[in-house]
Write a protein that holds these residues in place. Structure first.
Motif, PDB file in Angstrom:
ATOM      1  N   SER A  95      -3.866  -8.427   1.646  1.00 40.34           N
ATOM      2  CA  SER A  95      -3.742  -9.859   1.398  1.00 40.34           C
ATOM      3  C   SER A  95      -2.872 -10.145   0.172  1.00 40.34           C
ATOM      4  O   SER A  95      -2.636  -9.278  -0.677  1.00 40.34           O
ATOM      5  CB  SER A  95      -5.129 -10.476   1.213  1.00 40.34           C
ATOM      6  OG  SER A  95      -5.772  -9.930   0.073  1.00 40.34           O
ATOM      7  N   HIS A  96      -2.409 -11.378   0.081  1.00 39.06           N
ATOM      8  CA  HIS A  96      -1.577 -11.827  -1.036  1.00 39.06           C
ATOM      9  C   HIS A  96      -2.316 -11.587  -2.356  1.00 39.06           C
ATOM     10  O   HIS A  96      -3.550 -11.715  -2.419  1.00 39.06           O
ATOM     11  CB  HIS A  96      -1.274 -13.322  -0.863  1.00 39.06           C
ATOM     12  CG  HIS A  96      -0.332 -13.871  -1.880  1.00 39.06           C
ATOM     13  ND1 HIS A  96      -0.759 -14.307  -3.120  1.00 39.06           N
ATOM     14  CD2 HIS A  96       1.016 -14.054  -1.846  1.00 39.06           C
ATOM     15  CE1 HIS A  96       0.284 -14.753  -3.806  1.00 39.06           C
ATOM     16  NE2 HIS A  96       1.373 -14.610  -3.062  1.00 39.06           N
TER      17      HIS A  96
ATOM     18  N   GLY B 146      -6.048  -8.949 -12.506  1.00 45.42           N
ATOM     19  CA  GLY B 146      -5.386  -8.762 -11.224  1.00 45.42           C
ATOM     20  C   GLY B 146      -6.106  -7.802 -10.299  1.00 45.42           C
ATOM     21  O   GLY B 146      -5.523  -7.326  -9.322  1.00 45.42           O
ATOM     22  N   ILE B 147      -7.375  -7.532 -10.587  1.00 47.16           N
ATOM     23  CA  ILE B 147      -8.163  -6.593  -9.785  1.00 47.16           C
ATOM     24  C   ILE B 147      -9.097  -7.369  -8.869  1.00 47.16           C
ATOM     25  O   ILE B 147      -9.776  -8.308  -9.303  1.00 47.16           O
ATOM     26  CB  ILE B 147      -8.988  -5.661 -10.691  1.00 47.16           C
ATOM     27  CG1 ILE B 147      -8.075  -4.880 -11.638  1.00 47.16           C
ATOM     28  CG2 ILE B 147      -9.829  -4.695  -9.848  1.00 47.16           C
ATOM     29  CD1 ILE B 147      -8.824  -4.130 -12.732  1.00 47.16           C
ATOM     30  N   LYS B 148      -9.130  -6.977  -7.619  1.00 53.02           N
ATOM     31  CA  LYS B 148     -10.018  -7.604  -6.642  1.00 53.02           C
ATOM     32  C   LYS B 148     -11.231  -6.719  -6.379  1.00 53.02           C
ATOM     33  O   LYS B 148     -11.143  -5.492  -6.415  1.00 53.02           O
ATOM     34  CB  LYS B 148      -9.280  -7.834  -5.319  1.00 53.02           C
ATOM     35  CG  LYS B 148      -8.062  -8.731  -5.408  1.00 53.02           C
ATOM     36  CD  LYS B 148      -7.405  -8.869  -4.040  1.00 53.02           C
ATOM     37  CE  LYS B 148      -6.144  -9.704  -4.108  1.00 53.02           C
ATOM     38  NZ  LYS B 148      -5.514  -9.871  -2.769  1.00 53.02           N
ATOM     39  N   VAL B 149     -12.349  -7.362  -6.094  1.00 49.32           N
ATOM     40  CA  VAL B 149     -13.570  -6.666  -5.662  1.00 49.32           C
ATOM     41  C   VAL B 149     -14.064  -7.367  -4.406  1.00 49.32           C
ATOM     42  O   VAL B 149     -14.356  -8.564  -4.434  1.00 49.32           O
ATOM     43  CB  VAL B 149     -14.662  -6.676  -6.747  1.00 49.32           C
ATOM     44  CG1 VAL B 149     -15.902  -5.925  -6.255  1.00 49.32           C
ATOM     45  CG2 VAL B 149     -14.145  -6.064  -8.048  1.00 49.32           C
TER      46      VAL B 149
ATOM     47  N   GLU C 115      -2.725  -3.712 -14.057  1.00 45.71           N
ATOM     48  CA  GLU C 115      -2.929  -5.104 -13.649  1.00 45.71           C
ATOM     49  C   GLU C 115      -2.874  -5.249 -12.132  1.00 45.71           C
ATOM     50  O   GLU C 115      -2.345  -6.216 -11.595  1.00 45.71           O
ATOM     51  CB  GLU C 115      -1.915  -6.035 -14.328  1.00 45.71           C
ATOM     52  CG  GLU C 115      -2.068  -6.077 -15.837  1.00 45.71           C
ATOM     53  CD  GLU C 115      -1.175  -7.108 -16.493  1.00 45.71           C
ATOM     54  OE1 GLU C 115      -0.053  -7.330 -16.000  1.00 45.71           O
ATOM     55  OE2 GLU C 115      -1.622  -7.689 -17.504  1.00 45.71           O
ATOM     56  N   GLU C 116      -3.452  -4.270 -11.475  1.00 42.22           N
ATOM     57  CA  GLU C 116      -3.541  -4.285 -10.015  1.00 42.22           C
ATOM     58  C   GLU C 116      -4.594  -3.269  -9.587  1.00 42.22           C
ATOM     59  O   GLU C 116      -4.704  -2.189 -10.160  1.00 42.22           O
ATOM     60  CB  GLU C 116      -2.205  -3.917  -9.377  1.00 42.22           C
ATOM     61  CG  GLU C 116      -2.234  -3.933  -7.851  1.00 42.22           C
ATOM     62  CD  GLU C 116      -0.931  -3.456  -7.231  1.00 42.22           C
ATOM     63  OE1 GLU C 116      -0.297  -4.256  -6.506  1.00 42.22           O
ATOM     64  OE2 GLU C 116      -0.543  -2.295  -7.478  1.00 42.22           O
ATOM     65  N   GLY C 117      -5.349  -3.608  -8.582  1.00 40.71           N
ATOM     66  CA  GLY C 117      -6.344  -2.685  -8.046  1.00 40.71           C
ATOM     67  C   GLY C 117      -7.273  -3.421  -7.109  1.00 40.71           C
ATOM     68  O   GLY C 117      -7.346  -4.658  -7.122  1.00 40.71           O
ATOM     69  N   HIS C 118      -7.957  -2.665  -6.290  1.00 44.46           N
ATOM     70  CA  HIS C 118      -8.894  -3.278  -5.351  1.00 44.46           C
ATOM     71  C   HIS C 118     -10.061  -2.329  -5.141  1.00 44.46           C
ATOM     72  O   HIS C 118      -9.875  -1.167  -4.765  1.00 44.46           O
ATOM     73  CB  HIS C 118      -8.202  -3.558  -4.014  1.00 44.46           C
ATOM     74  CG  HIS C 118      -8.857  -4.636  -3.214  1.00 44.46           C
ATOM     75  ND1 HIS C 118      -8.165  -5.540  -2.428  1.00 44.46           N
ATOM     76  CD2 HIS C 118     -10.176  -4.990  -3.081  1.00 44.46           C
ATOM     77  CE1 HIS C 118      -9.002  -6.373  -1.841  1.00 44.46           C
ATOM     78  NE2 HIS C 118     -10.234  -6.055  -2.224  1.00 44.46           N
TER      79      HIS C 118
ATOM     80  N   LEU D 186       0.791  -1.229   0.000  1.00 44.20           N
ATOM     81  CA  LEU D 186       0.000   0.000   0.000  1.00 44.20           C
ATOM     82  C   LEU D 186       0.824   1.281   0.000  1.00 44.20           C
ATOM     83  O   LEU D 186       0.367   2.313  -0.508  1.00 44.20           O
ATOM     84  CB  LEU D 186      -0.933   0.009   1.219  1.00 44.20           C
ATOM     85  CG  LEU D 186      -1.936  -1.148   1.312  1.00 44.20           C
ATOM     86  CD1 LEU D 186      -2.807  -0.975   2.547  1.00 44.20           C
ATOM     87  CD2 LEU D 186      -2.800  -1.244   0.067  1.00 44.20           C
ATOM     88  N   GLU D 187       2.000   1.258   0.556  1.00 43.88           N
ATOM     89  CA  GLU D 187       2.762   2.493   0.749  1.00 43.88           C
ATOM     90  C   GLU D 187       3.006   3.219  -0.568  1.00 43.88           C
ATOM     91  O   GLU D 187       3.444   2.637  -1.557  1.00 43.88           O
ATOM     92  CB  GLU D 187       4.105   2.198   1.423  1.00 43.88           C
ATOM     93  CG  GLU D 187       4.869   3.463   1.782  1.00 43.88           C
ATOM     94  CD  GLU D 187       6.091   3.200   2.635  1.00 43.88           C
ATOM     95  OE1 GLU D 187       6.783   4.162   2.993  1.00 43.88           O
ATOM     96  OE2 GLU D 187       6.349   2.012   2.962  1.00 43.88           O
ATOM     97  N   GLY D 188       2.664   4.511  -0.565  1.00 44.01           N
ATOM     98  CA  GLY D 188       2.882   5.359  -1.724  1.00 44.01           C
ATOM     99  C   GLY D 188       1.801   5.307  -2.772  1.00 44.01           C
ATOM    100  O   GLY D 188       1.784   6.127  -3.697  1.00 44.01           O
ATOM    101  N   LYS D 189       0.875   4.362  -2.662  1.00 38.81           N
ATOM    102  CA  LYS D 189      -0.184   4.232  -3.657  1.00 38.81           C
ATOM    103  C   LYS D 189      -1.378   5.120  -3.303  1.00 38.81           C
ATOM    104  O   LYS D 189      -1.493   5.615  -2.182  1.00 38.81           O
ATOM    105  CB  LYS D 189      -0.604   2.771  -3.802  1.00 38.81           C
ATOM    106  CG  LYS D 189       0.501   1.927  -4.418  1.00 38.81           C
ATOM    107  CD  LYS D 189       0.132   0.472  -4.550  1.00 38.81           C
ATOM    108  CE  LYS D 189       1.305  -0.296  -5.172  1.00 38.81           C
ATOM    109  NZ  LYS D 189       1.067  -1.744  -5.186  1.00 38.81           N
ATOM    110  N   ILE D 190      -2.265   5.298  -4.276  1.00 38.72           N
ATOM    111  CA  ILE D 190      -3.377   6.235  -4.139  1.00 38.72           C
ATOM    112  C   ILE D 190      -4.671   5.489  -3.873  1.00 38.72           C
ATOM    113  O   ILE D 190      -5.004   4.524  -4.565  1.00 38.72           O
ATOM    114  CB  ILE D 190      -3.528   7.094  -5.408  1.00 38.72           C
ATOM    115  CG1 ILE D 190      -2.250   7.909  -5.656  1.00 38.72           C
ATOM    116  CG2 ILE D 190      -4.738   8.023  -5.303  1.00 38.72           C
ATOM    117  CD1 ILE D 190      -2.189   8.529  -7.037  1.00 38.72           C
ATOM    118  N   ALA D 191      -5.401   5.951  -2.862  1.00 37.54           N
ATOM    119  CA  ALA D 191      -6.719   5.402  -2.543  1.00 37.54           C
ATOM    120  C   ALA D 191      -7.744   6.511  -2.596  1.00 37.54           C
ATOM    121  O   ALA D 191      -7.483   7.645  -2.155  1.00 37.54           O
ATOM    122  CB  ALA D 191      -6.717   4.763  -1.153  1.00 37.54           C
TER     123      ALA D 191
END
Length: 234
Positions: A212-213, A168-171, A124-127, A3-8
């Motif tokens: 989570s992984h 690679g995106i989770k919901v 290819e990443e996101g939640h 999470l560090e440095g990423k935008i939410a």
């Protein structure tokens, strides 16, 4: 996800679950953008507040454009928290109240989520975290409108994760029971008590799912107070 440095982006940040989530994500080193109708009492060098009523597609689009401009990055996490409930029997509820709930709780999820997905797919990443309710799993007397919106959030979440999992995106859809927030301020017969869950509890669940992984996906998380009526009398 690291999470560090990423935008939410977190919606409904003025208080309650939204504000508690913002604070916890800041502790984890994220850059957090809060969208809401009312500014929270929070000052932090990695927090940006943008006025936004999620019922308005135009306001959401403006908030998203402003987010990209002010952060110079893409949104890795979206927490669709903004929501409200209005109690009433179906034949006594005003169409305005009915529409207000659906425009906020359902349309708002659509307006916000559709904008962040293209960049998440490219990265290819996101939640995406959707805050539903126990009301999204059952029916509650005099809460048909609210239950309808939260059942919709559940269906949206289940369909969306199947659309985006290969990117690679989770919901994740979270179903809280009673939480000690302002949600019950205008509901007759319901009194906020210490037996309810704390907003911080829900925020900790959100964080657990986010950290989570990459190949471990929380689809549904139901949480309730252990003793909603307090300890039993001996």
């Amino acid at each position: 996800m690291e999470l560090e440095g990423k935008i939410a982006v977190v919606t409904g940040v003025s208080r309650g679950i939204g504000l508690a989530t913002v604070k916890l994500l800041l502790e984890k080193g994220m850059r957090v953008v809060g969208w809401g109708r009312t500014a929270p009492e929070l000052q932090h060098d990695r927090f940006i507040y943008i006025p936004c009523d999620v019922r308005s597609m135009e306001e959401v689009q403006h908030a998203y454009a402003s987010t990209l401009q002010q952060t110079n990055g893409h949104v890795a996490v979206l927490v669709n928290n903004a929501g409200l409930g209005i109690a009433g029997k179906m034949d006594e509820m005003s169409p305005q109240d009915w529409h207000t709930m659906f425009e906020t709780n359902v349309n708002g999820v659509f307006y916000c989520t559709r904008l962040v997905l293209p960049d998440m797919k490219e990265a290819e990443e996101g939640h995406v975290i959707n805050i539903s309710s126990i009301a999204g799993t059952t029916g509650i007397e005099q809460m048909s409108g609210y239950c309808g919106t939260k059942h919709a959030v559940r269906g949206i979440s289940h369909s969306l994760y199947k659309e985006v999992r290969d990117y690679g995106i989770k919901v994740t859809c979270i179903y809280p029971g009673s939480v000690k927030t302002n949600f019950f301020d205008h509901m007759e017969g319901v009194t906020v008590s210490e037996n309810m869950m704390r907003p911080e509890d829900i925020a900790s669940t959100i964080l657990h799912a986010l950290e989570s992984h990459p190949n471990y996906h929380h689809v549904d998380i139901e949480v309730r107070p252990l003793m909603p009526k307090g300890k039993r009398q001996k």
